[in-house]
Write a protein that holds these residues in place. Structure first.
Motif, short mmCIF file in Angstrom:
data_model
loop_
_atom_site.label_atom_id
_atom_site.label_comp_id
_atom_site.label_asym_id
_atom_site.label_seq_id
_atom_site.Cartn_x
_atom_site.Cartn_y
_atom_site.Cartn_z
N ALA A 46 0.86 -1.18 0.00
CA ALA A 46 0.00 0.00 0.00
C ALA A 46 0.90 1.22 0.00
N PRO A 47 0.93 1.99 -1.05
CA PRO A 47 0.19 1.81 -2.30
C PRO A 47 0.79 0.69 -3.14
N ARG A 48 0.08 0.31 -4.19
CA ARG A 48 0.57 -0.72 -5.10
C ARG A 48 1.94 -0.31 -5.66
N LEU A 49 2.77 -1.32 -5.92
CA LEU A 49 4.09 -1.04 -6.47
C LEU A 49 4.06 -1.18 -7.99
N LYS A 50 4.60 -0.19 -8.66
CA LYS A 50 4.70 -0.25 -10.12
C LYS A 50 5.66 -1.37 -10.49
#
Length: 176
Positions: free
Chosen positions: A161-165
């Motif tokens: 969190a947040p999503r990882l690129k």
């Protein structure tokens, strides 16, 4: 090779499976070339249950053995890892030729906002391929085998969190 090293975390889900220890040995034997090349600094084996065979392999190879009963085996392994980057593997994963150069370049040039690189896993199946394509657009919520992830992202919890690129890497994982 660059100055940055990484930790290899290998998940052995069921050490009681008759072929599990052989698959673990396959993976660890390939990692030796990463140690010799100055890329792999330490190894962690994560198991879902206690196993004398897994303990013997960990002892013989100098790997740390972690017993895991939570959501993410890679988060459990990251707690024992000593490097800033973690290579997530499953027992039986065999990084293909060129993996050392690819991962060395990735960890050596990754910007601070880069948190995850992903090796190609052709044996993962069509569902995993679809999920991978979605994650390439939306970002990854969890680490999976073949990922190179910053240790602090793994230690923060099972879900990113947040999503990882996701940064796709040209090297691949084979399964014998």
């Amino acid at each position: 090779m660059g100055a940055l090293m990484l930790s290899a975390v290998t998940y052995l889900a069921d050490p009681a499976d008759p072929d599990a220890i052989d698959r673990l040995a396959d993976t660890l034997s390939v990692l030796v070339s990463g140690v010799a090349g100055g890329l792999i600094g330490d190894a962690v084996i994560v198991t879902g249950r206690e196993s004398e065979a897994a303990a013997a392999i960990a002892d013989a190879t100098g790997a740390t053995l972690v017993l895991h009963r939570g959501v993410s085996p890679y988060a459990a392994g990251a707690a024992a890892a000593r490097r800033d980057w973690v290579l997530c593997l499953e027992a039986g994963d065999v990084p293909a030729e060129g993996w050392i150069r690819t991962l060395d370049r990735f960890v050596g040039t990754a910007r601070p906002e880069t948190g995850l690189g992903r090796l190609h896993r052709p044996a993962a199946g069509w569902i995993a391929g679809l999920v991978g394509r979605i994650e390439a657009v939306l970002g990854a919520r969890r680490a999976r085998p073949g990922d190179v992830v910053r240790r602090d992202a793994l230690q923060a919890g099972a879900v990113f969190a947040p999503r990882l690129k996701v940064r796709p890497l040209i090297a691949r994982i084979d399964r014998p």
